[in-house]
Design an enzyme around this catalytic site. Structure first.
Site, PDB file in Angstrom:
ATOM      1  N   GLU A  86       1.011  -0.991   0.649  1.00  0.00           N
ATOM      2  CA  GLU A  86       0.159  -0.328  -0.249  1.00  0.00           C
ATOM      3  C   GLU A  86       0.987   1.515   0.337  1.00  0.00           C
ATOM      4  OE1 GLU A  86      -4.040   0.131   2.042  1.00  0.00           O
ATOM      5  OE2 GLU A  86      -3.077   1.242   3.297  1.00  0.00           O
ATOM      6  N   GLU A 126     -14.261  -5.458   2.612  1.00  0.00           N
ATOM      7  CA  GLU A 126     -13.847  -5.411   3.450  1.00  0.00           C
ATOM      8  C   GLU A 126     -15.056  -5.780   4.872  1.00  0.00           C
ATOM      9  OE1 GLU A 126     -11.160  -2.695   4.552  1.00  0.00           O
ATOM     10  OE2 GLU A 126     -11.766  -2.600   6.308  1.00  0.00           O
ATOM     11  N   GLU A 156      -5.535  -7.904   6.521  1.00  0.00           N
ATOM     12  CA  GLU A 156      -5.625  -6.963   6.252  1.00  0.00           C
ATOM     13  C   GLU A 156      -4.858  -6.736   7.451  1.00  0.00           C
ATOM     14  OE1 GLU A 156      -8.906  -5.866   3.436  1.00  0.00           O
ATOM     15  OE2 GLU A 156      -8.575  -4.207   4.338  1.00  0.00           O
ATOM     16  N   SER A 157      -3.682  -5.315   7.355  1.00  0.00           N
ATOM     17  CA  SER A 157      -3.703  -4.477   8.485  1.00  0.00           C
ATOM     18  C   SER A 157      -2.946  -5.188   9.769  1.00  0.00           C
ATOM     19  CB  SER A 157      -4.959  -3.559   9.496  1.00  0.00           C
ATOM     20  OG  SER A 157      -5.519  -3.034   8.514  1.00  0.00           O
ATOM     21  N   LYS A 160      -8.147   2.516  -2.471  1.00  0.00           N
ATOM     22  CA  LYS A 160      -8.509   2.719  -1.295  1.00  0.00           C
ATOM     23  C   LYS A 160      -8.771   4.211  -1.106  1.00  0.00           C
ATOM     24  CE  LYS A 160      -7.134  -1.164   2.402  1.00  0.00           C
ATOM     25  NZ  LYS A 160      -6.852   0.509   3.240  1.00  0.00           N
ATOM     26  N   LYS A 164       0.841   4.804   1.370  1.00  0.00           N
ATOM     27  CA  LYS A 164      -0.323   5.134   2.589  1.00  0.00           C
ATOM     28  C   LYS A 164       1.142   6.366   2.902  1.00  0.00           C
ATOM     29  CE  LYS A 164      -2.752   3.376   6.778  1.00  0.00           C
ATOM     30  NZ  LYS A 164      -2.701   1.882   7.352  1.00  0.00           N
ATOM     31  N   ASN A 209     -10.305  -7.262   7.800  1.00  0.00           N
ATOM     32  CA  ASN A 209      -9.426  -6.294   8.367  1.00  0.00           C
ATOM     33  C   ASN A 209      -8.699  -6.896  10.192  1.00  0.00           C
ATOM     34  OD1 ASN A 209      -8.118  -4.343   8.701  1.00  0.00           O
ATOM     35  ND2 ASN A 209      -9.026  -2.947   8.057  1.00  0.00           N
TER      36      ASN A 209
HETATM   37  O1  LIG Z   1      -4.656   2.901   8.964  1.00  0.00           O
HETATM   38  C1  LIG Z   1      -5.330   3.395   9.567  1.00  0.00           C
HETATM   39  O2  LIG Z   1      -5.195   3.983  10.549  1.00  0.00           O
HETATM   40  C2  LIG Z   1      -6.623   3.537   9.230  1.00  0.00           C
HETATM   41  C3  LIG Z   1      -7.876   4.191  10.022  1.00  0.00           C
HETATM   42  C4  LIG Z   1      -9.424   4.275  10.519  1.00  0.00           C
HETATM   43  C5  LIG Z   1      -9.553   3.617   8.857  1.00  0.00           C
HETATM   44  C6  LIG Z   1      -8.519   3.120   8.584  1.00  0.00           C
HETATM   45  C7  LIG Z   1      -7.405   3.105   8.617  1.00  0.00           C
HETATM   46  N1  LIG Z   1      -6.650   2.181   7.365  1.00  0.00           N
HETATM   47  C8  LIG Z   1      -6.409   1.518   6.635  1.00  0.00           C
HETATM   48  C9  LIG Z   1      -6.341  -0.017   5.983  1.00  0.00           C
HETATM   49  O3  LIG Z   1      -7.148  -0.994   6.511  1.00  0.00           O
HETATM   50  C10 LIG Z   1      -5.175  -0.126   6.092  1.00  0.00           C
HETATM   51  O4  LIG Z   1      -4.499   0.823   5.091  1.00  0.00           O
HETATM   52  C11 LIG Z   1      -4.568  -2.144   5.321  1.00  0.00           C
HETATM   53  O5  LIG Z   1      -5.392  -2.703   5.382  1.00  0.00           O
HETATM   54  C12 LIG Z   1      -2.898  -0.738   5.776  1.00  0.00           C
HETATM   55  O6  LIG Z   1      -2.820  -1.812   7.171  1.00  0.00           O
HETATM   56  P1  LIG Z   1      -1.669  -0.834   7.579  1.00  0.00           P
HETATM   57  O7  LIG Z   1      -0.516  -2.226   6.721  1.00  0.00           O
HETATM   58  O8  LIG Z   1      -1.428  -1.979   8.873  1.00  0.00           O
HETATM   59  O9  LIG Z   1      -1.186   0.154   7.364  1.00  0.00           O
END
Ligand SMILES: O=C(O)c1ccccc1NCC(=O)[C@H](O)[C@H](O)COP(=O)(O)O
Length: 256
Positions: free
Chosen positions: A52, A161, A215-216, A113, A54, A182
């Protein structure tokens, strides 16, 4: 849609996005054949990485001042299969230009996204060269099926999602082909890495045969081990974007 029902940070973001798009006009164009490039990129035998672009987030604040195209190219050299590009401007430092720059400079499929609240956002995603768009059940609720139909009509793949079992049921009933689970609770921003494996198993037990994405919250190769042989893909943003060497970080995360 009643966006006042959405609590926490997610509610704030979504209501701001609705203000951006409430007066947008969506004229349904002729149907476009499904290219399914995003889906195909995630459908190989190995765990595929969606990396991503970001620049910031509510949980991290500033992450990095990225050139979106250079970041995407570095991710692909490191082994990513697809690119996710934030287009939300206020909390994630995203932009339409970031997505356009990425899609005009790489062959690999890209995901828009964003917090989709209006079908015009899906038409934009296609016009900006995306192969796929994110649809969040936490935002769209029972209207997820309607937005999914629009995405498919436009020839886009959709990453649908979910975060809990009720949202998973909505995604399955909507006919999602790609479901992302997520680990981050977007109302509290808490991350639990056991959430994605648990719901991915539940989706398979319910007979889902499509693509499943965790995810995340992933930053180390050993965190991906429980996903191998279970998920089809993993979506990673902050840890790669903030690493300083995106290619090396991608390769290391994938165990290379
Ligand atoms: O990333 C955040 O803080 C967030 C806060 C509120 C709504 C969405 C958010 N993120 C979107 C995502 O789910 C992530 O960008 C994506 O899954 C990647 O996650 P990461 O690797 O933890 O940055």
């Amino acid at each position: 849609m009643d966006f006042d029902r959405i609590p926490g940070v997610l509610g704030e973001i979504v209501r701001a996005r609705w203000n951006d798009y409430r007066d947008a006009v969506f004229e349904r164009p002729q149907a476009t054949g499904a290219a399914r490039r995003f889906e195909a990129a995630l459908s190989g035998p190995e765990l595929a990485l969606i990396a991503e672009v970001k620049g910031a987030s509510p949980s991290q604040g500033f992450i990095a001042d990225l050139d979106p195209l250079e970041a995407a190219r570095a991710y692909l050299r490191g082994g990513a299969a697809a690119i996710s590009v934030l287009t939300e401007p206020r909390r994630f430092a995203g932009s339409p230009m970031a997505l356009k720059r990425v899609t005009s400079g790489i062959e690999a499929p890209a995901l828009r996204k964003d917090f989709v609240v209006h079908p015009a956002m899906l038409l934009e995603a296609r016009e900006w060269g995306a192969s796929a768009a994110l649809l969040m059940v936490s935002v769209l609720g029972e209207r997820t099926a309607e937005f999914l139909e629009v995405a498919h009509h436009l020839g886009l793949d959709a990453l649908v999602e979910v975060h809990d079992a009720d949202e998973l049921e909505i995604a399955l009933a909507a006919g999602a082909r790609i479901i992302g689970v997520n680990n981050r609770d977007l109302t509290t921003l808490e991350i639990h890495l056991d959430n994605a494996p648990r719901l991915i198993r539940a989706a398979r037990e319910r007979g889902f045969e499509g693509v499943l994405v965790a995810e995340s919250g992933y930053s180390r190769p050993e965190q991906l081990a429980p996903l191998r042989g279970l998920a089809d893909a993993v979506l990673v943003g902050s840890s790669l974007a903030g690493s300083g060497d995106l290619e090396a970080a991608t390769r290391t995360l994938l165990g290379g």
